[in-house]
Design a protein around this motif. Structure first.
Motif, mmCIF file in Angstrom:
data_model
loop_
_atom_site.group_PDB
_atom_site.id
_atom_site.type_symbol
_atom_site.label_atom_id
_atom_site.label_comp_id
_atom_site.label_asym_id
_atom_site.label_seq_id
_atom_site.Cartn_x
_atom_site.Cartn_y
_atom_site.Cartn_z
ATOM 1 N N THR A 225 -2.367 -21.770 48.680
ATOM 2 C CA THR A 225 -2.479 -23.048 49.373
ATOM 3 C C THR A 225 -1.148 -23.481 49.989
ATOM 4 O O THR A 225 -1.108 -23.971 51.124
ATOM 5 N N ARG A 226 -0.041 -23.268 49.257
ATOM 6 C CA ARG A 226 1.256 -23.695 49.783
ATOM 7 C C ARG A 226 1.700 -22.845 50.970
ATOM 8 O O ARG A 226 2.345 -23.340 51.893
ATOM 9 N N LYS B 125 -0.330 -21.237 52.942
ATOM 10 C CA LYS B 125 -1.413 -21.180 53.932
ATOM 11 C C LYS B 125 -1.815 -19.741 54.225
ATOM 12 O O LYS B 125 -1.920 -19.316 55.381
#
Length: 485
Positions: A162-163, A165
């Motif tokens: 998530t961080r 992407k």
């Protein structure tokens, strides 16, 4: 006495290699003796010899650990490497400076997750013991932290996904002592992802951007030298609560793409690391030669009167017997080049003769039946298949194990002990072997189908019980021309 820190170490006049500042490039799950005596040592050598410039962030995988001590010592500890290389005695000391800090996710979960935002980190290493790679259905995504190591890893990987992407993932090197450790870890991570409904995009990233490597690690790390710690600290001029001790031999076999060697400069640092597309033949080599020799050695040596491995290998009769067992009956069953196998076997014999390690035969004897099944039976079966005859030395050792178990001074399951208690009278040997060799719960198959095995074992058992181990083994060696040069 001052504890070990960079400043206090400087005051002692220490002039060895140190890396005080470096980029955090590696996450390590586990702060135990083995990882510090093996992996962190390798990283330290790469920092010195290959300009790797890598620091390790250590994550404590269970609630109780040594992270507090590790941080107080600024990641520093003293490692002693001791053993033999051929005729040479090795006794080396090195202060390891490859660790930057430790994180306890149970008290600081935020710092744990923040590791996922560090783009310099490309490698994850773990050794959480054999019990570490397990699926725990009680773990949830919202736990801070999840209990199991695979669940913690899944949570960290999702944070990375998530961080970043969907950016780069990690090279994940599993060092737990189980078969196909990397693949099993990957499968459990995928299972958590599905159970936690983390989505197809994340699952695709897991498989495409991360490399889960199965590895084989081989080094005896005896750990904190309790008996000598005070003396060592006095000699060093600082207090070190993380003293570690290991043999000088080391081998790391990593199953994965060749580009791992480009990301991690093992070769440039001249380290004993092999990157291959299949680690299994090398695991088979270790299990059959090193572990198999241990298992065959134990009953013969204990009934002779030996107590530790080193003295056993110095015994001209038992040492010769074990060497010939390995070279003549085990090596021919392993699908690797003979020259390579002989070289590995010589390293094993050097390790057995390590003057700094009192490796007790009694400790190795624990659960010998299951160990024999995993370590020795495959060599027996393959030898019979290839040579169409019995491997006499393996059969003699197997018969010795049965006699040893009949004597009752063994550590094994209640099932095994109850079985042998029925046959303590040596006159029951034929009935014992009939039931023993046919016990599929012990061996997974009926060994009576091996032509001649019962008759040969019965002969050796009778000789050992009638004449004693010393006379029986010497007679065996004379008959087969072994160990008598």
């Amino acid at each position: 006495m001052k504890e070990l820190t960079y400043d206090n170490l400087k005051e002692t006049g220490y002039d060895g290699y140190l890396l005080r500042e470096g980029a955090e490039k590696i996450i390590q799950f586990g702060e135990g003796n083995f990882l510090r005596g093996f992996v962190d040592y390798f990283i330290d050598v790469m920092n010195e010899k290959a300009d790797f410039g890598a620091k390790v962030v250590v994550v404590q995988p269970i609630p109780q650990g040594q992270i507090e001590v590790l941080n107080r010592q600024e990641g520093l500890y003293t490692l002693y490497l001791r053993g033999r290389k051929g005729s040479q005695i090795v006794d080396e000391k090195r202060v390891i400076s490859s660790i930057s800090r430790g994180i306890d996710p149970y008290s600081d979960f935020t710092s744990f997750l923040e590791l996922a935002g560090n783009d310099d980190i490309e490698i994850i290493i773990s050794n959480t013991t054999e019990a570490g790679i397990v699926y725990d259905k009680t773990c949830s995504f919202d736990d801070e932290p999840p209990v199991s190591f695979p669940a913690k890893l899944t949570r960290l990987l999702y944070e990375r996904f998530t961080r970043s992407k969907g950016g780069h993932g990690y090279i994940i090197l599993s060092c737990e002592l189980i078969d196909d450790n990397g693949r099993k870890l990957r499968d459990i991570v995928m299972k958590h992802s599905r159970e936690w409904e983390l989505g197809d995009e994340f699952n695709g990233w897991l498989m495409e951007k991360n490399i889960f490597c199965s590895t084989l690690v081989d080094r005896i790390v005896t750990g904190y030298p309790s008996a000598d710690a005070d003396k060592m600290n006095d000699e060093n001029g600082y207090g070190d609560r993380l003293l570690d001790m290991a043999e000088c031999f080391g081998l790391w076999v990593i199953e994965g793409p060749s580009r791992i060697g480009e990301a991690i400069p093992f070769k440039k640092a001249d380290l004993p690391v092999m990157i291959t597309d299949d680690h299994r033949p090398y695991k088979l080599r270790k299990v059959r030669i090193l572990n198999g020799a241990h298992t065959c050695m134990v009953p013969v040596a204990l009934m002779w009167g030996e107590t530790i491995v080193r003295d056993t290998m110095r015994n001209e009769y038992i040492g010769g017997f074990i060497r010939d067992l390995v070279t003549k009956e085990v090596i021919p069953t392993i699908p690797l080049p003979e020259k390579e196998l002989i070289s590995f076997a010589e390293d094993v014999f050097d390790r057995f003769a390590n003057p700094f390690i009192d490796h007790k035969l009694k400790d190795i004897s624990l659960n010998s039946i299951s160990k024999w099944n995993a370590r020795v039976k495959p060599s027996l079966m393959d030898f019979v298949k290839r040579k169409r005859c019995l491997p006499e030395r393996i059969i003699f050792a197997f018969a010795s194990m049965v006699v040893f178990y009949k004597r009752g001074d063994t550590r094994d399951s209640s099932e095994v002990k109850n079985f042998f208690s029925t046959y303590v009278d040596k006159g029951h040997n034929e009935e014992l072997l009939e039931k023993f060799l046919g016990n599929e719960s012990f061996f997974g198959e009926d060994l009576r189908r091996i032509k001649g095995i019962k008759e040969r074992m019965l002969r050796y058992m009778d000789e050992i019980e009638t004449r004693g181990m010393k006379e029986a083994l010497i007679s065996f060696l004379k008959e087969h021309g072994d160990g008598m040069d």
